[in-house]
Motif scaffolding. Sequence first.
Motif, mmCIF file in Angstrom:
data_model
loop_
_atom_site.group_PDB
_atom_site.id
_atom_site.type_symbol
_atom_site.label_atom_id
_atom_site.label_comp_id
_atom_site.label_asym_id
_atom_site.label_seq_id
_atom_site.Cartn_x
_atom_site.Cartn_y
_atom_site.Cartn_z
ATOM 1 N N ARG A 65 0.576 4.850 -2.601
ATOM 2 C CA ARG A 65 0.145 3.916 -1.557
ATOM 3 C C ARG A 65 -0.047 2.499 -2.084
ATOM 4 N NH1 ARG A 65 -5.258 5.909 1.114
ATOM 5 N NH2 ARG A 65 -5.903 5.888 -1.078
ATOM 6 N N VAL A 66 0.443 1.519 -1.311
ATOM 7 C CA VAL A 66 0.058 0.129 -1.543
ATOM 8 C C VAL A 66 -1.312 -0.048 -0.908
ATOM 9 C CG1 VAL A 66 0.606 -2.282 -1.084
ATOM 10 C CG2 VAL A 66 2.451 -0.661 -1.558
ATOM 11 N N VAL A 67 -2.302 -0.470 -1.710
ATOM 12 C CA VAL A 67 -3.692 -0.474 -1.243
ATOM 13 C C VAL A 67 -4.199 -1.886 -0.947
ATOM 14 C CG1 VAL A 67 -4.220 1.665 -2.455
ATOM 15 C CG2 VAL A 67 -4.597 -0.528 -3.611
ATOM 16 N N ASN A 68 -3.290 -2.855 -0.876
ATOM 17 C CA ASN A 68 -3.705 -4.254 -0.678
ATOM 18 C C ASN A 68 -4.710 -4.432 0.452
ATOM 19 O OD1 ASN A 68 -1.727 -4.600 -2.574
ATOM 20 N ND2 ASN A 68 -0.381 -5.856 -1.311
ATOM 21 N N ASP A 69 -4.489 -3.740 1.543
ATOM 22 C CA ASP A 69 -5.308 -3.947 2.738
ATOM 23 C C ASP A 69 -6.335 -2.848 2.954
ATOM 24 O OD1 ASP A 69 -3.823 -6.284 3.366
ATOM 25 O OD2 ASP A 69 -2.244 -5.052 4.262
ATOM 26 N N LEU A 70 -6.462 -1.942 1.987
ATOM 27 C CA LEU A 70 -7.444 -0.861 2.126
ATOM 28 C C LEU A 70 -8.809 -1.301 1.605
ATOM 29 C CD1 LEU A 70 -5.545 2.379 1.023
ATOM 30 C CD2 LEU A 70 -6.023 1.584 3.342
ATOM 31 N N LYS A 71 -9.867 -0.874 2.302
ATOM 32 C CA LYS A 71 -11.218 -1.127 1.809
ATOM 33 C C LYS A 71 -11.476 -0.301 0.546
ATOM 34 C CE LYS A 71 -13.075 -1.979 6.428
ATOM 35 N NZ LYS A 71 -14.038 -1.498 7.472
ATOM 36 N N ALA A 72 -12.484 -0.729 -0.205
ATOM 37 C CA ALA A 72 -12.809 -0.028 -1.457
ATOM 38 C C ALA A 72 -13.070 1.454 -1.213
ATOM 39 C CB ALA A 72 -14.018 -0.683 -2.115
ATOM 40 N N GLY A 73 -13.751 1.780 -0.137
ATOM 41 C CA GLY A 73 -14.105 3.163 0.145
ATOM 42 C C GLY A 73 -12.924 4.043 0.510
ATOM 43 N N ASP A 74 -11.788 3.423 0.828
ATOM 44 C CA ASP A 74 -10.604 4.180 1.227
ATOM 45 C C ASP A 74 -9.568 4.293 0.112
ATOM 46 O OD1 ASP A 74 -11.666 4.486 3.803
ATOM 47 O OD2 ASP A 74 -10.830 2.554 4.454
ATOM 48 N N ARG A 75 -9.888 3.819 -1.099
ATOM 49 C CA ARG A 75 -8.898 3.792 -2.178
ATOM 50 C C ARG A 75 -8.963 5.004 -3.096
ATOM 51 N NH1 ARG A 75 -7.650 -2.456 -3.981
ATOM 52 N NH2 ARG A 75 -7.652 -3.319 -1.864
#
Length: 362
Positions: A65-75
């Motif tokens: 997953r590209v996590v650029n736009d994910l919040k910390a809790g969703d990584r």
Amino acid sequence: MAEIVIQNLIKKYGDFTAVKNLDLTIRDGEFITLLGPSGCGKTTTLRCIAGLETQTSGDIKIGPRVVNDLKAGDRDIAMVFQFYALYPHLTAYDNIAFPLRAQKMEQTAVNERVKTAAKTLKIEYLLNKRPNKLGAGEQQRVALGRAMVRRPQVYLMDEPLTNLDAKLRSEMRMELKRLQREVGTTMVYVTHDQTEALSMSQRIAIMNLGVLQQVGTPLDVYNRPATLFVAGFIGTPPMNFVRCKVVDGDIPTLRDEESFVYKLTPQQRAAIGSHSSAELVFGIRAEDIHIVPEPSAGDLPVEVFLREPLGDEIIYDLKVGDKIFRAKAPPTLRLNNGDKVAVSFDTVRAHAYDTQTEQAIF
């Protein structure tokens, strides 16, 4: 477990660029350390991976997953900070269980995970105590347990041993190394302490002024530093440096404007190539300078300036013209300030750097 891929990461704060065009791949299940001095960009990089900072540009992938736009809790990461941030009103058990209860996990599963983490960290006997009854090393283990129970894809650690005394730091280094080997989870560790990096890591990524300088195994970065910065940053005492020029003759040499002379091997002269008209920086580590009490032809005359006994070795400051070289010697070699001796250099382990690019020549 997960691979982390960082592509062209840039992080700016106003006009200040903290991280500059960083490309780094962290392997699945690897223990890698981001190492460098204060302000080099290592913690900013870690916080961008965690989602605690938003990069100015570039991409971060955790697993597929590209996590650029994910919040910390969703990584699907767990982070351990320099300050343990334990809840003072909760027992060690409840501190470790907190993230699981926040996920509304069933109590039997919570109990199983907490006990498993406590057994791995050897803190079963601490579970009923509150943080104010724990030592610094015990608090650190509880903080690690709180991260472990989540079973994330990635552990991120931001200078977690800084507040421990020297003995505890040494113990916890080995504990973290053992822990990572047992759980096999990707671990990204940030420190300015080269001893931590060299003793714990599978690979080290060295940063300075926001720029990635070198990535390699501890032996790679120590034995083959790719830049002048890495050469000077890694090693205790730091590598000896002297600016000099190539002088060709029957035996090509490097010379400064005073007394320093180093005889180049044919391979080293070939590596220098067209650099012969420019200044170079010669580098040699303290353990690669051999003190010769009885000088012979070809040895470099020096004067003992200072001695620093360290028990298992002595570090001598040796004067060559107006320059000082630091050399390691066994405690059986007893020299006094002002003694006239000589040195020879281990040519296989000598280094030279371009003064403009600061890249290694040999």
